[in-house]
Design an enzyme around this catalytic site. Structure first.
Site, PDB file in Angstrom:
ATOM      1  N   HIS A 151     -29.183 -18.791 -58.723  1.00  0.00           N
ATOM      2  CA  HIS A 151     -29.133 -19.774 -58.172  1.00  0.00           C
ATOM      3  C   HIS A 151     -29.418 -19.654 -56.497  1.00  0.00           C
ATOM      4  CE1 HIS A 151     -26.542 -22.998 -55.613  1.00  0.00           C
ATOM      5  NE2 HIS A 151     -27.458 -23.648 -56.194  1.00  0.00           N
ATOM      6  N   SER A 152     -30.355 -20.343 -55.845  1.00  0.00           N
ATOM      7  CA  SER A 152     -30.409 -20.327 -54.337  1.00  0.00           C
ATOM      8  C   SER A 152     -30.761 -18.832 -54.261  1.00  0.00           C
ATOM      9  CB  SER A 152     -29.250 -20.762 -53.692  1.00  0.00           C
ATOM     10  OG  SER A 152     -29.342 -21.086 -52.397  1.00  0.00           O
ATOM     11  N   MET A 153     -29.925 -18.066 -53.124  1.00  0.00           N
ATOM     12  CA  MET A 153     -30.288 -16.785 -52.888  1.00  0.00           C
ATOM     13  C   MET A 153     -30.166 -15.904 -54.083  1.00  0.00           C
ATOM     14  SD  MET A 153     -28.221 -14.046 -50.517  1.00  0.00           S
ATOM     15  CE  MET A 153     -27.091 -13.375 -52.010  1.00  0.00           C
ATOM     16  N   GLY A 197     -31.450 -16.708 -56.834  1.00  0.00           N
ATOM     17  CA  GLY A 197     -32.702 -16.801 -57.591  1.00  0.00           C
ATOM     18  C   GLY A 197     -33.721 -15.728 -56.860  1.00  0.00           C
TER      19      GLY A 197
END
Length: 306
Positions: free
Chosen positions: A102-104, A106
């Site tokens: 998720h987010s960073m 990813g």
């Protein structure tokens, strides 16, 4: 029962990397990576909704959650997070596994995938396109590197004692910094993101995390790298998240450029799905994404229709 989890610790030279595990260790391995300043609890509501035939390990990056902070004098380089993943995979003796970030997390998952494509069978990106793009302007790039060093030295000079907060104030501060989080989601992150002391709650995260140095790529490099792992990528973006091109300011034009590059070059090979929700859709309303992820995890041919 996937609602039950166990705590795991992996030794590293500066301490340990902490993690949570769900399911049987005999199941298909899935390593879950949280976002910047978050922790493994970000997957607490999603993982119980996913296929039971998998073994899910959600790790805390160094300086986050219950993992050790990096040694004094060190900053947090983006590749250090990628190294954290490699260390955990080695400790688990996983030769090939699925990555979900998720987010960073990813971006870390994407970079790991490009460095070790033989180790990753599928890649799931939640509110991230798998990359951190380089500033087009050379001076802006130089300024960003200088800022990393200056911030680190400034933090070291202050040597502040971590501030203690009441549970209510700690949650309020977290929600103010993350407008996409619900109060319930914030409370879940705070359970692992803070420690109770006689003076109140103290955030666990290392303040040096804010000084992280990024590993940036050009849009052309991103597309070329993604071609190495095509047919095995699921990207989920939220309609009210951080990646919808029409809602981004000019500083984030790279998201639009990157999505256009994906669609023109890789449209047959990458599943890009838009869902209702915010940046923390997987935590706030996990049922919105759980079915999509389940289909992707269980499909023999990952290009199967969602």
């Amino acid at each position: 029962i996937l609602g039950m989890f166990s705590e795991v610790k992996f030794p590293v030279p500066w301490g340990h990397v902490a993690a949570k595990a769900w399911g049987s260790s005999e199941g298909h391995p899935v390593l879950c990576l949280h976002g910047w300043l978050d922790n493994a609890n970000t997957f607490d509501r999603l993982i119980p909704l996913l296929p039971r035939g998998c073994y899910y390990v959600a790790m805390d990056f160094s300086g986050h959650g219950l993992s050790s902070h990096r040694p004094a004098g060190c900053s947090y380089h983006f590749l250090d997070y990628v190294s954290d993943v490699r260390r955990v995979a080695a400790a688990l003796q996983w030769r090939r596994f699925t990555l979900m970030g998720h987010s960073m997390g990813g971006a870390v998952a994407g970079m790991f995938c490009f460095l070790y494509p033989e180790m990753v069978d599928k890649l799931i990106l939640l509110e991230n396109l798998g990359f951190l793009l380089a500033p087009e302007d050379t001076e802006a790039w130089l300024e960003s590197k200088r800022l990393v060093i200056d911030r680190l030295l400034s933090l070291e000079a202050k040597q502040q004692i971590p501030k203690a907060w009441s549970p209510e104030a700690a949650l309020q501060r977290l929600l103010e910094a993350n407008r996409h989080l619900t109060a319930e989601g914030g409370a879940i992150l705070l359970q692992r993101g803070a420690t109770e002391t006689p003076a109140g709650l103290v955030y666990n995260r290392d303040m040096r995390v804010r000084t992280q140095s990024r590993e940036s790529l050009t849009a052309e490099q991103c597309v070329k790298l993604l071609q190495k792992i095509q047919d095995r990528v699921l990207i989920i973006v939220a309609q009210d998240g951080l990646l919808i091109p029409s809602k981004l300011d000019s500083r984030n034009h790279f998201v639009k450029d990157l999505q256009e590059a994906f669609e023109s070059t890789l449209k047959e090979h990458i599943q890009l799905v838009e869902v209702p929700g915010s940046h923390f859709v997987h935590l706030n309303t996990p049922e919105v994404v759980s079915g999509i992820i389940t289909n992707f995890l269980t499909a023999q041919n990952t290009r199967a229709r969602l």
